[in-house]
Design a protein around this motif. Structure first.
Motif, PDB file in Angstrom:
ATOM      1  N   ASP B  47       0.813  -1.232   0.000  1.00  0.00           N
ATOM      2  CA  ASP B  47       0.000   0.000   0.000  1.00  0.00           C
ATOM      3  C   ASP B  47       0.838   1.271   0.000  1.00  0.00           C
ATOM      4  N   VAL B  48       2.010   1.223   0.630  1.00  0.00           N
ATOM      5  CA  VAL B  48       2.899   2.392   0.684  1.00  0.00           C
ATOM      6  C   VAL B  48       4.346   1.889   0.657  1.00  0.00           C
ATOM      7  N   VAL B  49       5.217   2.609  -0.073  1.00  0.00           N
ATOM      8  CA  VAL B  49       6.636   2.236  -0.116  1.00  0.00           C
ATOM      9  C   VAL B  49       7.474   3.404   0.431  1.00  0.00           C
ATOM     10  N   PHE B  50       8.336   3.095   1.388  1.00  0.00           N
ATOM     11  CA  PHE B  50       9.371   4.037   1.831  1.00  0.00           C
ATOM     12  C   PHE B  50      10.694   3.498   1.313  1.00  0.00           C
ATOM     13  N   THR B  51      11.405   4.274   0.527  1.00  0.00           N
ATOM     14  CA  THR B  51      12.680   3.751   0.015  1.00  0.00           C
ATOM     15  C   THR B  51      13.829   4.749   0.138  1.00  0.00           C
ATOM     16  N   ASP B  52      14.975   4.201   0.451  1.00  0.00           N
ATOM     17  CA  ASP B  52      16.230   4.947   0.432  1.00  0.00           C
ATOM     18  C   ASP B  52      16.616   5.183  -1.037  1.00  0.00           C
ATOM     19  N   TRP B  53      17.550   6.079  -1.272  1.00  0.00           N
ATOM     20  CA  TRP B  53      18.034   6.306  -2.656  1.00  0.00           C
ATOM     21  C   TRP B  53      19.322   5.504  -2.896  1.00  0.00           C
ATOM     22  N   ASN B  54      20.348   5.752  -2.088  1.00  0.00           N
ATOM     23  CA  ASN B  54      21.661   5.130  -2.332  1.00  0.00           C
ATOM     24  C   ASN B  54      21.716   3.722  -1.752  1.00  0.00           C
ATOM     25  N   MET B  55      21.633   2.744  -2.630  1.00  0.00           N
ATOM     26  CA  MET B  55      21.705   1.343  -2.209  1.00  0.00           C
ATOM     27  C   MET B  55      22.456   0.566  -3.275  1.00  0.00           C
ATOM     28  N   PRO B  56      23.104  -0.525  -2.888  1.00  0.00           N
ATOM     29  CA  PRO B  56      23.767  -1.365  -3.886  1.00  0.00           C
ATOM     30  C   PRO B  56      22.741  -2.135  -4.729  1.00  0.00           C
ATOM     31  N   ASN B  57      23.189  -2.704  -5.805  1.00  0.00           N
ATOM     32  CA  ASN B  57      22.398  -3.567  -6.713  1.00  0.00           C
ATOM     33  C   ASN B  57      21.332  -2.804  -7.507  1.00  0.00           C
ATOM     34  N   MET B  58      20.343  -2.280  -6.834  1.00  0.00           N
ATOM     35  CA  MET B  58      19.355  -1.414  -7.492  1.00  0.00           C
ATOM     36  C   MET B  58      19.035  -0.284  -6.529  1.00  0.00           C
ATOM     37  N   ASN B  59      19.274   0.955  -6.970  1.00  0.00           N
ATOM     38  CA  ASN B  59      19.045   2.067  -6.038  1.00  0.00           C
ATOM     39  C   ASN B  59      17.568   2.462  -6.008  1.00  0.00           C
ATOM     40  N   ARG B  68       6.864   2.026 -11.069  1.00  0.00           N
ATOM     41  CA  ARG B  68       5.935   2.842 -11.862  1.00  0.00           C
ATOM     42  C   ARG B  68       5.567   2.184 -13.193  1.00  0.00           C
ATOM     43  N   LYS B  69       6.402   1.254 -13.655  1.00  0.00           N
ATOM     44  CA  LYS B  69       6.058   0.520 -14.881  1.00  0.00           C
ATOM     45  C   LYS B  69       4.864  -0.406 -14.642  1.00  0.00           C
ATOM     46  N   ILE B  70       4.711  -0.843 -13.366  1.00  0.00           N
ATOM     47  CA  ILE B  70       3.631  -1.803 -13.084  1.00  0.00           C
ATOM     48  C   ILE B  70       2.547  -1.230 -12.177  1.00  0.00           C
ATOM     49  N   ASN B  71       2.819  -0.119 -11.551  1.00  0.00           N
ATOM     50  CA  ASN B  71       1.815   0.484 -10.665  1.00  0.00           C
ATOM     51  C   ASN B  71       2.030   2.003 -10.623  1.00  0.00           C
ATOM     52  N   LYS B  72       1.074   2.727 -11.154  1.00  0.00           N
ATOM     53  CA  LYS B  72       1.218   4.198 -11.234  1.00  0.00           C
ATOM     54  C   LYS B  72       0.738   4.889  -9.956  1.00  0.00           C
ATOM     55  N   ASP B  73       0.002   4.166  -9.119  1.00  0.00           N
ATOM     56  CA  ASP B  73      -0.720   4.835  -8.037  1.00  0.00           C
ATOM     57  C   ASP B  73      -0.145   4.656  -6.632  1.00  0.00           C
ATOM     58  N   VAL B  74       0.557   3.563  -6.392  1.00  0.00           N
ATOM     59  CA  VAL B  74       0.996   3.308  -5.014  1.00  0.00           C
ATOM     60  C   VAL B  74       1.888   4.467  -4.526  1.00  0.00           C
ATOM     61  N   PRO B  75       1.598   5.017  -3.338  1.00  0.00           N
ATOM     62  CA  PRO B  75       2.451   6.101  -2.830  1.00  0.00           C
ATOM     63  C   PRO B  75       3.875   5.609  -2.561  1.00  0.00           C
ATOM     64  N   ILE B  76       4.843   6.319  -3.114  1.00  0.00           N
ATOM     65  CA  ILE B  76       6.256   5.994  -2.889  1.00  0.00           C
ATOM     66  C   ILE B  76       6.935   7.220  -2.298  1.00  0.00           C
ATOM     67  N   ILE B  77       7.543   7.036  -1.145  1.00  0.00           N
ATOM     68  CA  ILE B  77       8.185   8.139  -0.429  1.00  0.00           C
ATOM     69  C   ILE B  77       9.681   7.855  -0.331  1.00  0.00           C
ATOM     70  N   MET B  78      10.472   8.763  -0.852  1.00  0.00           N
ATOM     71  CA  MET B  78      11.934   8.598  -0.815  1.00  0.00           C
ATOM     72  C   MET B  78      12.435   9.103   0.542  1.00  0.00           C
ATOM     73  N   GLU B 111       4.200  11.836   9.914  1.00  0.00           N
ATOM     74  CA  GLU B 111       3.525  12.881   9.131  1.00  0.00           C
ATOM     75  C   GLU B 111       3.369  12.462   7.665  1.00  0.00           C
ATOM     76  N   LYS B 112       4.440  11.933   7.094  1.00  0.00           N
ATOM     77  CA  LYS B 112       4.392  11.509   5.693  1.00  0.00           C
ATOM     78  C   LYS B 112       3.412  10.357   5.511  1.00  0.00           C
ATOM     79  N   LEU B 113       3.460   9.400   6.426  1.00  0.00           N
ATOM     80  CA  LEU B 113       2.582   8.243   6.299  1.00  0.00           C
ATOM     81  C   LEU B 113       1.121   8.665   6.425  1.00  0.00           C
ATOM     82  N   THR B 114       0.846   9.489   7.421  1.00  0.00           N
ATOM     83  CA  THR B 114      -0.529   9.943   7.646  1.00  0.00           C
ATOM     84  C   THR B 114      -1.057  10.671   6.414  1.00  0.00           C
ATOM     85  N   LYS B 115      -0.198  11.486   5.842  1.00  0.00           N
ATOM     86  CA  LYS B 115      -0.590  12.243   4.648  1.00  0.00           C
ATOM     87  C   LYS B 115      -0.997  11.305   3.511  1.00  0.00           C
ATOM     88  N   TRP B 116      -0.201  10.289   3.258  1.00  0.00           N
ATOM     89  CA  TRP B 116      -0.460   9.435   2.106  1.00  0.00           C
ATOM     90  C   TRP B 116      -1.490   8.361   2.386  1.00  0.00           C
TER      91      TRP B 116
END
Lengths: 163, 121
Positions: B47-59, B68-78, B111-116
């Motif tokens: 339902d919601v994704v929180f992701t870091d930017w700098n990571m090995p293998n796939m950032n 976004r290729k498979i889901n345009k709507d799920v909230p993603i928070i960097m 705050e971010k989670l509540t918002k989304w």
């Protein structure tokens, strides 16, 4: 998007040395609810004596820099305890991860404070062991800052070339 | 509510999970890089994704693009140390919903989670 852009619009530019000092104090305050006190700031060499565990992170761009955060193990253990409520009794993967993440946050925050769009942040490396030494192939003369804090002492050694 | 937290730092994932659990969100999945996170995303209903930017293998940016290729709507928070204007623009152009610069406080994560959550409810 406008709202997101406001985050960076408010950023002001400061020199890399102040950026690291501010970023360190901020990271301790926000991540650990812990205030820090600078005890001593002095010119140093990279070939210095570090504490029990050290994280190293590089910044590259128009200005190149290296930041080392070095902790006595008791300080590192207490940092982990404050973050997740687990008090380690040895330097394990979690302690290394925590110290590395500290360097990541301090480096990233310092990078943003310098407001230099060319600057890129590397991934942190963590070294531990008694009396360990780190060879940094840098032309920059480092500055060493000794700190005290609510969770114990620690040291930050950093240098920038082109600054 | 199924939340995916992606960060190569186990400590950061633990802090995020602890905060989310304290807010009553018990279903928190963890990915240690973009590759693992994408697998979890494809296998589960997230339902919601929180992701870091700098990571090995796939950032985090690459993960964002793949999701976004498979889901345009799920909230993603960097959630990242990358707080520069150019990075935020790049993330926005690729479909990020929100941005949280490290170090973050439990309150800012809440705050971010509540918002989304309220946006998607």
């Amino acid at each position: 998007m406008t709202e997101l852009m406001e985050v960076s619009e408010t950023a002001s530019t400061i020199n890399p040395v102040d950026a690291v000092l501010d970023a360190t104090a901020e990271a301790f305050e926000i991540m650990l609810s812990c205030s820090v006190t600078k005890l001593e700031l002095q010119a140093q060499t990279w070939d210095t004596s570090f504490n029990d565990i050290t994280a190293v992170i590089a910044l590259t761009g128009t200005i190149n820099g290296t930041i080392c955060l070095s902790f006595p193990k008791q300080t590192a253990f207490e940092a982990v305890n404050r973050m997740v409520g687990i008090l380690p009794d040895e330097i394990d993967a979690l302690v290394c991860d925590a110290v590395g993440e500290f360097a990541n946050v301090v480096g990233g925050s310092a990078k943003d404070k310098t407001n230099d769009p060319t600057m890129k942040l590397g991934l942190p490396n963590v070294i531990h062991g008694e009396d360990h030494h780190i060879e940094i192939p840098s032309s920059a003369s480092p500055v060493c800052v000794e700190y005290d804090s609510d969770i114990g002492p620690f040291m930050v050694l950093f240098g920038f070339s082109g600054a | 509510m199924n939340i995916l937290v992606v960060d190569d730092s186990a400590m950061t994932r633990m802090v995020a999970k602890k905060t989310l659990n304290s807010l009553g969100f018990d279903n928190v999945q963890e990915g240690e890089d973009g590759v693992q996170a994408l697998e979890i995303f494809k296998e589960q209903s997230i339902d919601v994704v929180f992701t870091d930017w700098n990571m090995p293998n796939m950032n985090g940016l690459e993960l964002l693009i793949e999701i976004r290729k498979i889901n345009k709507d799920v909230p993603i928070i960097m959630v990242t140390t990358e707080g520069s204007r150019s990075k935020i623009v790049e993330a926005v152009q690729n479909g990020i919903n929100d941005y949280l610069v490290k170090p973050f406080t439990p309150d800012s994560l809440k705050e971010k989670l509540t918002k989304w959550v309220s946006v998607t409810a």
